[in-house]
Design a protein around this motif. Structure first.
Motif, PDB file in Angstrom:
ATOM      1  N   GLY B 123      -3.897  32.204 -24.010  1.00 47.76           N
ATOM      2  CA  GLY B 123      -4.251  32.710 -22.686  1.00 47.76           C
ATOM      3  C   GLY B 123      -5.753  32.627 -22.468  1.00 47.76           C
ATOM      4  O   GLY B 123      -6.227  32.208 -21.404  1.00 47.76           O
ATOM      5  N   ALA B 124      -6.518  33.021 -23.495  1.00 51.94           N
ATOM      6  CA  ALA B 124      -7.975  32.993 -23.404  1.00 51.94           C
ATOM      7  C   ALA B 124      -8.465  31.557 -23.213  1.00 51.94           C
ATOM      8  O   ALA B 124      -9.323  31.281 -22.383  1.00 51.94           O
ATOM      9  CB  ALA B 124      -8.585  33.602 -24.669  1.00 51.94           C
ATOM     10  N   LEU B 125      -7.874  30.653 -23.991  1.00 51.27           N
ATOM     11  CA  LEU B 125      -8.241  29.244 -23.893  1.00 51.27           C
ATOM     12  C   LEU B 125      -8.038  28.748 -22.462  1.00 51.27           C
ATOM     13  O   LEU B 125      -8.887  28.067 -21.881  1.00 51.27           O
ATOM     14  CB  LEU B 125      -7.363  28.444 -24.852  1.00 51.27           C
ATOM     15  N   TRP B 126      -6.903  29.144 -21.886  1.00 52.48           N
ATOM     16  CA  TRP B 126      -6.525  28.663 -20.569  1.00 52.48           C
ATOM     17  C   TRP B 126      -7.499  29.158 -19.503  1.00 52.48           C
ATOM     18  O   TRP B 126      -7.905  28.414 -18.618  1.00 52.48           O
ATOM     19  CB  TRP B 126      -5.089  29.113 -20.281  1.00 52.48           C
ATOM     20  N   ALA B 127      -7.892  30.439 -19.612  1.00 54.94           N
ATOM     21  CA  ALA B 127      -8.859  30.983 -18.647  1.00 54.94           C
ATOM     22  C   ALA B 127     -10.251  30.431 -18.949  1.00 54.94           C
ATOM     23  O   ALA B 127     -11.026  30.136 -18.040  1.00 54.94           O
ATOM     24  CB  ALA B 127      -8.869  32.503 -18.709  1.00 54.94           C
ATOM     25  N   ILE B 241     -20.057  34.747 -17.980  1.00 51.88           N
ATOM     26  CA  ILE B 241     -18.819  34.505 -17.252  1.00 51.88           C
ATOM     27  C   ILE B 241     -17.737  33.988 -18.190  1.00 51.88           C
ATOM     28  O   ILE B 241     -16.588  34.428 -18.157  1.00 51.88           O
ATOM     29  CB  ILE B 241     -19.063  33.522 -16.094  1.00 51.88           C
ATOM     30  N   LEU B 242     -18.127  33.082 -19.087  1.00 52.44           N
ATOM     31  CA  LEU B 242     -17.151  32.537 -20.033  1.00 52.44           C
ATOM     32  C   LEU B 242     -16.545  33.656 -20.867  1.00 52.44           C
ATOM     33  O   LEU B 242     -15.329  33.724 -21.078  1.00 52.44           O
ATOM     34  CB  LEU B 242     -17.830  31.506 -20.948  1.00 52.44           C
ATOM     35  N   LEU B 243     -17.411  34.569 -21.322  1.00 47.78           N
ATOM     36  CA  LEU B 243     -16.938  35.666 -22.162  1.00 47.78           C
ATOM     37  C   LEU B 243     -15.918  36.536 -21.409  1.00 47.78           C
ATOM     38  O   LEU B 243     -14.857  36.899 -21.934  1.00 47.78           O
ATOM     39  CB  LEU B 243     -18.140  36.515 -22.598  1.00 47.78           C
ATOM     40  N   ALA B 244     -16.267  36.847 -20.153  1.00 48.27           N
ATOM     41  CA  ALA B 244     -15.351  37.680 -19.361  1.00 48.27           C
ATOM     42  C   ALA B 244     -14.043  36.934 -19.088  1.00 48.27           C
ATOM     43  O   ALA B 244     -12.954  37.523 -19.142  1.00 48.27           O
ATOM     44  CB  ALA B 244     -16.004  38.069 -18.039  1.00 48.27           C
ATOM     45  N   ALA B 245     -14.157  35.625 -18.838  1.00 49.94           N
ATOM     46  CA  ALA B 245     -12.946  34.837 -18.583  1.00 49.94           C
ATOM     47  C   ALA B 245     -12.056  34.837 -19.817  1.00 49.94           C
ATOM     48  O   ALA B 245     -10.833  35.022 -19.729  1.00 49.94           O
ATOM     49  CB  ALA B 245     -13.327  33.408 -18.201  1.00 49.94           C
ATOM     50  N   LEU B 246     -12.686  34.636 -20.995  1.00 49.10           N
ATOM     51  CA  LEU B 246     -11.908  34.622 -22.225  1.00 49.10           C
ATOM     52  C   LEU B 246     -11.182  35.949 -22.413  1.00 49.10           C
ATOM     53  O   LEU B 246     -10.000  35.993 -22.765  1.00 49.10           O
ATOM     54  CB  LEU B 246     -12.823  34.361 -23.431  1.00 49.10           C
ATOM     55  N   LEU B 247     -11.908  37.050 -22.154  1.00 50.00           N
ATOM     56  CA  LEU B 247     -11.297  38.369 -22.334  1.00 50.00           C
ATOM     57  C   LEU B 247     -10.115  38.568 -21.385  1.00 50.00           C
ATOM     58  O   LEU B 247      -9.040  39.007 -21.799  1.00 50.00           O
ATOM     59  CB  LEU B 247     -12.341  39.462 -22.081  1.00 50.00           C
ATOM     60  N   LEU B 251      -6.125  39.002 -22.460  1.00 53.92           N
ATOM     61  CA  LEU B 251      -5.255  40.138 -22.107  1.00 53.92           C
ATOM     62  C   LEU B 251      -4.010  39.661 -21.353  1.00 53.92           C
ATOM     63  O   LEU B 251      -2.909  40.146 -21.589  1.00 53.92           O
ATOM     64  CB  LEU B 251      -6.034  41.158 -21.273  1.00 53.92           C
ATOM     65  N   ALA B 252      -4.186  38.682 -20.464  1.00 47.15           N
ATOM     66  CA  ALA B 252      -3.016  38.150 -19.758  1.00 47.15           C
ATOM     67  C   ALA B 252      -2.066  37.495 -20.752  1.00 47.15           C
ATOM     68  O   ALA B 252      -0.837  37.605 -20.646  1.00 47.15           O
ATOM     69  CB  ALA B 252      -3.445  37.151 -18.686  1.00 47.15           C
ATOM     70  N   GLY B 253      -2.653  36.814 -21.760  1.00 43.93           N
ATOM     71  CA  GLY B 253      -1.829  36.222 -22.803  1.00 43.93           C
ATOM     72  C   GLY B 253      -1.031  37.281 -23.546  1.00 43.93           C
ATOM     73  O   GLY B 253       0.160  37.114 -23.813  1.00 43.93           O
ATOM     74  N   LEU B 254      -1.691  38.397 -23.872  1.00 46.88           N
ATOM     75  CA  LEU B 254      -0.987  39.493 -24.541  1.00 46.88           C
ATOM     76  C   LEU B 254       0.205  39.967 -23.694  1.00 46.88           C
ATOM     77  O   LEU B 254       1.294  40.241 -24.211  1.00 46.88           O
ATOM     78  CB  LEU B 254      -1.923  40.687 -24.776  1.00 46.88           C
ATOM     79  N   ALA B 255      -0.031  40.052 -22.387  1.00 48.96           N
ATOM     80  CA  ALA B 255       1.061  40.487 -21.501  1.00 48.96           C
ATOM     81  C   ALA B 255       2.240  39.523 -21.619  1.00 48.96           C
ATOM     82  O   ALA B 255       3.396  39.938 -21.649  1.00 48.96           O
ATOM     83  CB  ALA B 255       0.569  40.554 -20.056  1.00 48.96           C
ATOM     84  N   GLY B 256       1.930  38.222 -21.728  1.00 54.22           N
ATOM     85  CA  GLY B 256       2.999  37.232 -21.880  1.00 54.22           C
ATOM     86  C   GLY B 256       3.751  37.422 -23.188  1.00 54.22           C
ATOM     87  O   GLY B 256       4.979  37.320 -23.242  1.00 54.22           O
ATOM     88  N   VAL B 257       2.999  37.709 -24.256  1.00 52.53           N
ATOM     89  CA  VAL B 257       3.645  37.970 -25.542  1.00 52.53           C
ATOM     90  C   VAL B 257       4.600  39.155 -25.405  1.00 52.53           C
ATOM     91  O   VAL B 257       5.750  39.104 -25.845  1.00 52.53           O
ATOM     92  CB  VAL B 257       2.589  38.266 -26.635  1.00 52.53           C
ATOM     93  N   GLY B 258       4.112  40.208 -24.748  1.00 49.68           N
ATOM     94  CA  GLY B 258       4.944  41.401 -24.580  1.00 49.68           C
ATOM     95  C   GLY B 258       6.231  41.097 -23.824  1.00 49.68           C
ATOM     96  O   GLY B 258       7.307  41.557 -24.211  1.00 49.68           O
ATOM     97  N   GLU B 259       6.132  40.282 -22.776  1.00 49.33           N
ATOM     98  CA  GLU B 259       7.335  39.987 -21.984  1.00 49.33           C
ATOM     99  C   GLU B 259       8.378  39.241 -22.813  1.00 49.33           C
ATOM    100  O   GLU B 259       9.558  39.560 -22.768  1.00 49.33           O
ATOM    101  CB  GLU B 259       6.985  39.167 -20.736  1.00 49.33           C
ATOM    102  N   VAL B 260       7.958  38.203 -23.566  1.00 55.20           N
ATOM    103  CA  VAL B 260       8.978  37.444 -24.305  1.00 55.20           C
ATOM    104  C   VAL B 260       9.414  38.152 -25.581  1.00 55.20           C
ATOM    105  O   VAL B 260      10.587  38.081 -25.957  1.00 55.20           O
ATOM    106  CB  VAL B 260       8.533  35.993 -24.624  1.00 55.20           C
TER     107      VAL B 260
END
Lengths: 379, 349, 277
Positions: B123-127, B241-247, B251-260
């Motif tokens: 997720g971080a990579l993607w953002a 900005i990169l740091l904030a985007a990664l963060l 977190l969005a990636g974590l949400a995806g992990v939680g859903e599946v």
């Protein structure tokens, strides 16, 4: 006094009758749109409710897979005695819910796993697709038939294969060009996929998508098409030749009547599986209700010839004969009768054998004549 | 007459404004219900009904989890001017990462931590990609993140229809079920995967501390409030900005992990994985007004609107669009109230 | 090849129209993320009027609804000075929802006399050139740009910032409404819930791809239309998974933007105007 008593009794009777209603609840995977899967289930629900005075129904639309279990919870709490789950993706939720509520009856459409209180049901089109394929093979001048397909799952693959077998039975050189749109519902993709196929020379169309878009697009260029799921003749009266129409109400009424009569209980559904076809009247071949072939195209199909067992017959007569046979209580013909090889030359159904139900439900291979990408194709 | 900024509105005025707008929204909704032949009071009660029983509360909580994780990250990203509207795609990347670990790494105690780590990283990579494209080529991140959503969508379809398709799924578009070690525990027989909920609360509090109690947070806030000043101070805007985007992507990636790992227990057709959480979380982040901690309040609020809308469509057999209408009207009323309460009328030009 | 170009134009037309609509208000400093919902509701109203009265009138009705929704967004984005991004998202949900609730009875009804796509496609092209002239040659264009770049200065020179922004939202809304009408009266002459299928979001991306220039929007919209068509035209002819083709338009849009260099957004984009600040 007697009158008052009479009223009282009547009122009591009414209340009793109310309380005695069977409550059946439906979980729909999509919105009740204009033509597709969920719409057809809803038509079935309404017909069943109109025909069975002791039936009360409820539904909830657009339920994502992950949402199914909470919806079951709510339905049970509101007193639903029978719950119809109308998508394969609800399987886990249905089985889990069935364990949680052993006294509630569940029926799972397109499902393959059962339990004492879970039955499965499906009204399948593969025979109809074969018949439509015969007509498509006869009508195509270019030998290229287009198929706009939703997702590469066994149901869709089975239908494309049956359709292609039909096309090839009339024109052994014909190709069925398949385009996946990876969506059950997307008019824009259906439109452009049809345009792409038209540009490649396809002049007859079948599809699996929840709108009449393919039909409207094909008709603009004068190409023939076959309706899907609901009567679509009105969207292109000159170009819709036939199609597949479902009658879920047939299954719903049969099932609910047997629940009402006590034939089905939450203990004996382990073996109850409806895989209903033409013979059960759960599906119909047609451009519209009661119109198997658009009268405008009958002469064309009568003129077209095909070879059956070394003998020339008109395609129209062949279609009608097979339709009659498959509608009869003891059909002798089945499109998936061997020997059938897949498009890579692997023998899939041996000579003289019919595909088993399991083979139909898990079909992954592509029939000869299918052209295009085929995700999950066996090596 | 003009409206000018009211720097310190009285609590009474704020309350009145919110009450006014909320009743406007309810009035609009009520009219709609009347048109549909449903008594408005009954409909309102249904909208709030998830609060009255455990089943409903569980539903609210289940929706809160991804909204909390994504919302906290977005609150940070928006604050410093990175308009990440691709959380939906980052969530899907997280799901892909989780599925990879669950299906192809031998299961064990390490499964779940590894899934969160790998899913979050994807997720971080993607953002991060969007942030890098913005820094390097000046590509607007609204466009990039939006387009990236579609890219992951097709990646997931490809995976579940092709190489990752399960052996036990009868040809349907699923991977096999995750092994038990790769499944998140749930609260009772609800679908509330509580470890992810804990992660979400920790994330909201952690980001709040990071933003308001550390030098990095100070630099972020300067950059967000006044990019000119940030340049003057010699702050490295691109890196911040990169740091904030990664963060926020993590977190969005974590949400995806939680859903599946908590609900579906497999990777499946992308439209079924998230219920549009990536977009709803934008609203949660905005309602929190740039404070990650505020998401602890706004995520459950949006969860309630969604769960209430579902209760409504279920109890009254109403079309599913009723959820959209209710959410849209209520949100507009919040937005309007928030804006108006910070203003006062001036009767001159 | 000819076929592909034709598809590029005909599929690109609703994108171009909606994109121009969003672009217009963005040049005046107001972001409109409500495009998807505005298109959905206009498509419905256009279809209803087209069915009951006449398709040409349906087009006008669609444009009218779009303009009204633009003004509605203005109440929040201009007068109340609320957050434009969030107001737009809420409007998108509201528009989609309202169209779905109100449109049930129009589902499954074919439109007997659809409009020819070509005329509307030509109109969209003309609108793009018209907007270009409007921005560069007219007084209103000057006001609009000044309001989008430096509202404070515009205000000092006596331009009504709010008035210009409302006008831009209404005009832009009309174009977005026209895009909706194109979908339900010409492109696919019938109405179904959710028939905009995400085109509104692509239109928002198009504004950025076009660097806020109407003439570049033509190029962007047609490019996307071409790629969208080619994913199906090429599918199956090359041994590449269909999903890769489906992803291609979105990937190439990013690449094009990365290679075409930095585009500058209007300076005051997304910022509510406050005289006192």
């Amino acid at each position: 006094m007697r009158r008052i008593l009479g009223f009282l009794l009547l009122a009591l009777g009414l209340a009793w009758a109310q309380g005695d209603k069977l409550k059946a609840c439906f979980i729909y995977v999509g919105p009740i749109g204009d033509a597709g899967w969920t719409y057809a289930h809803d038509v079935g629900r309404k017909k069943a409710e109109a025909a069975l005075p002791w039936l009360e129904t409820r539904y909830v639309e657009s339920v994502p897979e992950a949402q199914a279990l909470p919806v079951i919870d709510r339905f049970v709490r509101e007193g639903c005695q029978v719950i119809f789950a109308t998508s394969f993706g609800y399987m886990e939720a249905v089985l889990e819910g069935a364990k949680k509520y052993p006294n509630v009856i569940f029926a799972h459409a397109t499902g393959i796993k059962r339990a004492p209180n879970v039955a499965t049901y499906m009204a399948d089109f593969y025979q109809v697709y074969y018949l439509n394929g015969l007509a498509a093979g006869a009508l195509s001048k270019t030998g290229k038939v287009g198929y706009v397909a939703a997702f590469p799952i066994p149901e869709v693959k089975r239908h494309i294969n049956a359709f292609t077998l039909g096309v090839r039975a009339v024109n052994p050189k014909a190709q069925v060009l398949v385009r996946w749109i990876n969506a059950w519902y997307d008019p824009a993709k259906a439109r452009e996929a049809t345009e792409a196929l038209l540009a490649q020379g396809a002049d007859v169309f079948a599809f699996t998508e929840d709108t009449p878009t393919v039909i409207q697009t094909a008709a603009k260029k004068g190409a023939y098409s076959f309706g899907h799921y609901t009567p679509m003749l009105k969207f292109a009266p000159d170009h819709v030749v036939s199609g597949q129409i479902v009658h879920w109400d047939v299954i719903y009424m049969d099932f609910l009547k047997k629940v009402k009569e006590g034939v089905y209980t939450p203990k004996n559904l382990e073996k109850v599986d409806y895989f209903w076809l033409l013979e059960h009247k759960a599906v119909e071949m047609g451009a519209d209700y009661g119109v198997p072939i658009n009268p405008k195209h009958v002469p064309l199909l009568q003129k077209a010839q095909m070879t059956v067992g070394g003998r020339k017959v008109s395609v129209h007569d062949r279609i009608m004969a097979l339709l009659k046979d498959m509608q009869s209580p003891k059909p002798t013909f089945d499109p998936f009768t061997g020997p059938i090889q897949d498009r890579k030359g692997v023998l899939r159904i041996p000579a003289g054998k019919k595909a088993t139900l399991e083979e139909l439900l898990t079909m992954e291979w592509a029939a000869p004549g299918v052209v295009g990408d085929w995700p999950g194709e066996p090596k | 007459m003009r409206w000018e900024l009211d720097p310190s509105p009285s609590p009474r005025k704020v309350l009145l404004t919110y009450a006014l707008f909320l009743s406007l929204a309810l009035l609009g909704l009520g009219l709609l219900f009347l048109l549909y032949g449903v008594p408005p009071l009954k409909a309102y009660a249904l909208l709030l009904s998830p609060l009255t029983d455990t089943l409903g509360l569980a539903e609210v909580m289940r929706r809160t989890i991804p909204l909390l994780l994504i919302g906290a990250g977005l609150a940070l990203a928006f604050r410093i001017g990175f308009f990440n509207i691709g959380a939906e795609g980052q969530l899907l990347m997280g799901a892909v990462g989780a599925a990879y670990v669950a299906l192809f790494v031998p299961p064990g105690l390490w499964s779940l931590p590894l899934m969160f780590l790998f899913g979050g990283s994807l997720g971080a990579l993607w953002a991060g990609l969007a942030a890098w494209l913005r820094a390097r080529f000046g590509v607007n991140e609204i466009l990039t993140t939006l387009m990236q959503n579609y890219l992951v969508y097709y990646l997931v379809v490809y995976l579940v229809a092709g190489p990752w398709k399960g052996q036990m799924v009868f040809g349907f578009l699923y991977t096999d079920r995750f092994p038990p070690e790769a499944q998140l525990p749930r609260l009772g027989d609800t679908l509330v995967h509580w470890p992810t909920l804990v992660l979400g609360m920790v994330a909201a509090m952690g980001l709040q501390v990071l933003l308001f109690r550390t030098p990095l947070g100070f630099e972020w806030r300067v950059l967000g409030e006044n990019p000119e000043a940030a340049r003057y101070l010699g702050l490295k805007g691109g890196r911040l900005i990169l740091l904030a985007a990664l963060l926020s992507g993590f977190l969005a990636g974590l949400a995806g992990v939680g859903e599946v790992a908590g609900i579906h227990l497999r990777l499946l057709e992308p439209a079924q994985i998230s219920l549009g959480y990536g977009f709803t979380a934008i609203l949660a982040a905005w309602l929190a007004r740039g404070r990650p901690l505020g998401v602890l309040l706004t995520a459950p609020l949006l969860g309630l609107i969604l769960a209430g809308g579902d209760a409504l469509k279920l109890a009254l057999s109403m079309p599913f669009r009723v959820v959209d209408v209710a959410a849209g009207l209520l949100l507009l009323s919040f937005i309007g109230a928030e804006a108006l309460s910070r203003r006062r009328p001036v009767w001159r030009r | 090849m000819e076929e592909a170009l034709l598809r590029a134009v005909l599929f690109g037309t609703p994108l171009l129209l909606a994109g121009l609509g969003a672009l217009l208000s963005e040049r005046g400093g107001v972001v409109n993320l409500g495009v998807e919902g505005m298109m959905a509701l206009s498509a419905l109203v256009a279809f209803a009027v087209g069915l009951k009265v006449h398709p040409a009138l349906g087009v006008l009705a669609g444009m009218g609804v779009g303009a009204l929704l633009g003004l509605f967004l203005g109440v929040f984005a201009v007068s109340l000075r609320a957050n434009q991004f969030v107001a737009g998202l809420a409007l998108a949900a509201l528009g989609l929802g309202a169209s779905g609730l109100l449109g049930k009875r129009y589902e499954g009804v074919p439109l007997p006399n659809p409009l020819p796509e070509g005329i509307l496609a030509a109109l969209a092209l003309a609108l793009a050139f018209g907007l270009h002239l409007l921005f560069s040659r007219s007084r209103f264009g000057l006001y609009l740009r000044s309001v989008g770049e430096n509202p404070k200065a515009a205000d000092l020179f006596g331009v009504s910032v709010d008035g210009v922004r409302y006008l831009a939202l209404a005009l832009g809304g009309g174009m977005i409404g026209l895009a909706g009408a194109y979908l339900s009266l010409a492109y696919r002459p019938s109405w179904t819930d959710g028939m905009t299928a995400g085109l509104g979001w692509v239109a928002i991306a198009l504004v950025i791809l076009a660097a806020w220039q109407p003439l570049r929007a033509i190029f962007g919209a047609y490019l996307f239309g071409l790629l969208f068509f080619l994913q199906f035209r090429l599918q199956g002819s090359v041994p590449i998974p269909s999903e890769a083709f489906a992803a291609m338009p979105y990937l190439l849009v990013i690449l094009v933007l990365a290679l075409s260099g930095r585009a500058r957004a209007p300076k005051a984009l997304g910022q509510p105007f406050d005289r006192g600040r």
